[in-house]
Design a protein around this motif. Structure first.
Motif, short mmCIF file in Angstrom:
data_model
loop_
_atom_site.label_atom_id
_atom_site.label_comp_id
_atom_site.label_asym_id
_atom_site.label_seq_id
_atom_site.Cartn_x
_atom_site.Cartn_y
_atom_site.Cartn_z
N ARG A 111 0.76 -0.74 0.18
CA ARG A 111 -0.19 -0.06 -0.36
C ARG A 111 1.00 1.29 0.09
O ARG A 111 1.98 1.23 -0.34
N ARG A 171 -8.19 10.94 4.61
CA ARG A 171 -7.96 9.50 3.55
C ARG A 171 -7.49 9.24 2.57
O ARG A 171 -7.67 7.90 1.94
N TRP A 172 -6.01 10.52 2.26
CA TRP A 172 -5.40 9.96 1.29
C TRP A 172 -4.20 9.26 1.87
O TRP A 172 -3.93 10.25 2.95
N ASP A 195 -3.55 5.31 -1.99
CA ASP A 195 -4.45 4.88 -1.09
C ASP A 195 -5.75 5.75 -0.49
O ASP A 195 -4.93 6.75 -0.49
N TYR A 196 -6.98 4.98 -1.27
CA TYR A 196 -7.65 6.05 -0.13
C TYR A 196 -8.69 4.72 0.73
O TYR A 196 -9.24 3.85 0.53
N ARG A 197 -9.25 5.15 2.10
CA ARG A 197 -8.60 4.82 3.43
C ARG A 197 -10.39 4.91 2.83
O ARG A 197 -11.77 5.75 3.63
N ARG A 209 -12.20 2.27 8.34
CA ARG A 209 -11.17 2.22 9.35
C ARG A 209 -10.63 0.74 8.35
O ARG A 209 -9.33 0.47 9.11
N TRP A 239 -11.17 -1.07 5.52
CA TRP A 239 -10.71 -1.44 3.75
C TRP A 239 -9.94 -0.02 3.36
O TRP A 239 -10.46 0.94 3.83
N THR A 240 -9.62 -0.60 2.01
CA THR A 240 -8.03 0.34 1.82
C THR A 240 -7.87 0.49 0.60
O THR A 240 -7.74 -0.79 -0.04
N THR A 272 -5.93 1.14 -3.34
CA THR A 272 -4.65 1.69 -3.48
C THR A 272 -4.34 1.30 -4.91
O THR A 272 -4.61 0.57 -5.56
N GLU A 278 -3.42 -8.61 7.90
CA GLU A 278 -4.01 -7.59 6.77
C GLU A 278 -4.57 -8.59 5.94
O GLU A 278 -3.07 -9.74 6.04
N ARG A 336 -4.89 -8.75 1.83
CA ARG A 336 -4.41 -7.54 0.55
C ARG A 336 -4.56 -8.30 -0.68
O ARG A 336 -4.54 -9.45 -1.39
#
Length: 223
Positions: free
Chosen positions: A30, A98-99, A133-135, A138, A140-141, A143, A187, A189
């Motif tokens: 990420r 968020r970014w 990254d965009y969250r 809390r 889920w992210t 990428t 995590e 991914r």
């Protein structure tokens, strides 16, 4: 219980690494850097798609990964197979609520047991990837990544200074991944991506793709 599961998964991943020497185009990282005082280890189970002769070929590519926080805005780490190693750093350039935006240069060397008319057993690669990254929440992210890689592919005689049959490639690419954090230290991914090799001596090559899963654990370093 989670610690026992992580140990078993790493053992399985280590066994699978022995089955493949290829280092894939998948980075499986990420944009957010690993915090100082934290070490991450993981197992990546990737599948590669590429052209072999006139047919499409598929190859499994399991890898072990690790990263270690080195500074406030950067970390270092790598990927390992039985016959391949890539090392690199990751530098955070911008972070908002968020970014997160970062860049990750890397260098690798690996052996490719399955070759075609533009790959050879000995491969050296130097490149960089930019990551965003965009969250979503809390847990889920999302990428997105864009990469540019230069590669040398040569026969085993390259170690003797004979480079007949060698290829020089420039490969732009892109990837999209999503991560789900099951706990603060674990995590999962998923990532997929494409690379578009350009032969510096012979024009464009067929694209190559990858898709896979990464299971990653983190722990605070002992002081």
């Amino acid at each position: 219980m989670m610690r026992g599961f992580g140990a078993r998964a790493l053992w399985v991943g280590g066994t699978l690494v022995l089955a493949s020497g290829c280092l894939s185009g998948a980075r499986n990282i990420r944009a957010a850097t690993t915090p100082v005082g934290t070490t991450e280890v993981g197992v990546s189970l990737n599948a590669l798609a590429f052209e072999r002769g006139r047919e499409q070929a598929y190859l499994p590519s399991p890898e072990l990964t690790f990263r270690k926080g080195a500074g406030e805005n950067w970390d270092w780490g790598g990927r390992l197979t039985l016959l391949g190693l890539e090392l690199g750093t990751r530098h955070r350039l911008l972070e908002q609520s968020r970014w997160t935006w970062s860049v990750a240069p890397s260098a690798g060397i690996w052996y490719v047991p399955v070759t075609n008319n533009y790959t050879e057993p000995v491969n050296l690669r130097l490149g960089a990837q930019t990551l965003l990254d965009y969250r979503l929440s809390r847990a889920w992210t999302l990428t997105g990544g864009a990469s540019l890689t230069g590669a040398f592919a040569g026969p085993l005689t390259a170690f003797q200074g004979r480079f007949n049959g060698s290829n020089l490639l420039l490969s732009p690419g892109g990837s999209l991944g999503i991560g789900f954090r099951l706990s603060p230290s674990f995590e999962v991914r998923a990532e997929g991506g494409l690379e578009f090799p350009l032969g510096l001596r012979g024009g464009s090559r067929p694209p190559a793709g990858h898709a896979g899963l990464t299971f990653r654990w983190s722990r605070a370093d002992r002081r």
